[in-house]
Design an enzyme around this catalytic site. Sequence first.
Site, PDB file in Angstrom:
ATOM      1  N   ASP A 131     -20.789 -10.385 -11.276  1.00  0.00           N
ATOM      2  CA  ASP A 131     -19.424 -11.207 -11.647  1.00  0.00           C
ATOM      3  C   ASP A 131     -19.720 -12.443 -10.727  1.00  0.00           C
ATOM      4  O   ASP A 131     -19.898 -12.455  -9.506  1.00  0.00           O
ATOM      5  CB  ASP A 131     -18.072 -10.575 -10.881  1.00  0.00           C
ATOM      6  CG  ASP A 131     -17.768  -9.008 -11.631  1.00  0.00           C
ATOM      7  OD1 ASP A 131     -18.176  -8.874 -13.072  1.00  0.00           O
ATOM      8  OD2 ASP A 131     -17.416  -8.308 -10.909  1.00  0.00           O
ATOM      9  N   GLU A 172      -8.588  -0.178 -19.478  1.00  0.00           N
ATOM     10  CA  GLU A 172      -8.764  -0.462 -17.859  1.00  0.00           C
ATOM     11  C   GLU A 172      -7.692   0.324 -17.625  1.00  0.00           C
ATOM     12  O   GLU A 172      -6.334   0.278 -18.097  1.00  0.00           O
ATOM     13  CB  GLU A 172      -8.534  -1.928 -17.663  1.00  0.00           C
ATOM     14  CG  GLU A 172      -9.746  -2.839 -17.628  1.00  0.00           C
ATOM     15  CD  GLU A 172      -9.632  -4.184 -17.579  1.00  0.00           C
ATOM     16  OE1 GLU A 172     -10.431  -4.627 -16.518  1.00  0.00           O
ATOM     17  OE2 GLU A 172      -8.692  -4.854 -18.017  1.00  0.00           O
TER      18      GLU A 172
END
Length: 247
Positions: free
Chosen positions: A128, A8
């Site tokens: 999510d 990330e």
Amino acid sequence: MIIYPTLELRNGKCVSLTRGRLEEPVIWHVDPVETAKSFAAAGASWMHLTDIDALAGDGDNSSLIEEVIRSAGIPVQLGGGFRSRDGVAKCIDKGAGRIVVGTMAAYDPDTLRELAKFYPDQIVLAVDIFQGSVMTEGWRTKSAFSPESYIAAFDDAPLAGIILTDIDADIEDSDGTLGVISGLAGLTRHPVIARGTVRSVDDVSRLKYVPNIAGTIIGRALLSRDVSLEAALEVAQSDREPIAEFQ
């Protein structure tokens, strides 16, 4: 099962988010390009890359991402802030193997379906889940969608897969609970990639026995050296042991 070692990126650095908070990243002092190369050297067949700046809407890491894509030696599954058809097309043209779409799917589902048809097996849907609802905007906004209905709405699209994240389990640092992901994986024909469930090699072993789990994303556990990528790959690629049938 495919292991997706993950990086990330925030301001050009490798980070992990603590409880999903964009403003409090854990910074890892590693080189993103060299780390990506090490994933390939360890035997990974894919890697996952997220642009946190693009996700937050306050910049991007496009130059660095292009370098990772060129240098990694394995296909890159790229996510983070894709809000338009042009953005998706641009990154595919620059070599991204797959594009992960989250929030855009909630606001513009027809565009996601069109992208999936135009780029078959290159578009991945991110779902999510927090407290029974689908979250958008990088876990910041609770939608009106239940995960079951949301997944069903895209079942006819030629997606490369669906990434499922149980945010409840992730933010509580629980020991890889699989209840939510296991239940949802059985509701779709698409291959499912589990996220946020691996904190040890044993978690990889457990995932192998969940029907329709085709892969898992591992980030923080690799960078913190709680999980060896070589060991995770060995477990993921080994044959499953037979399961006893109970009458």
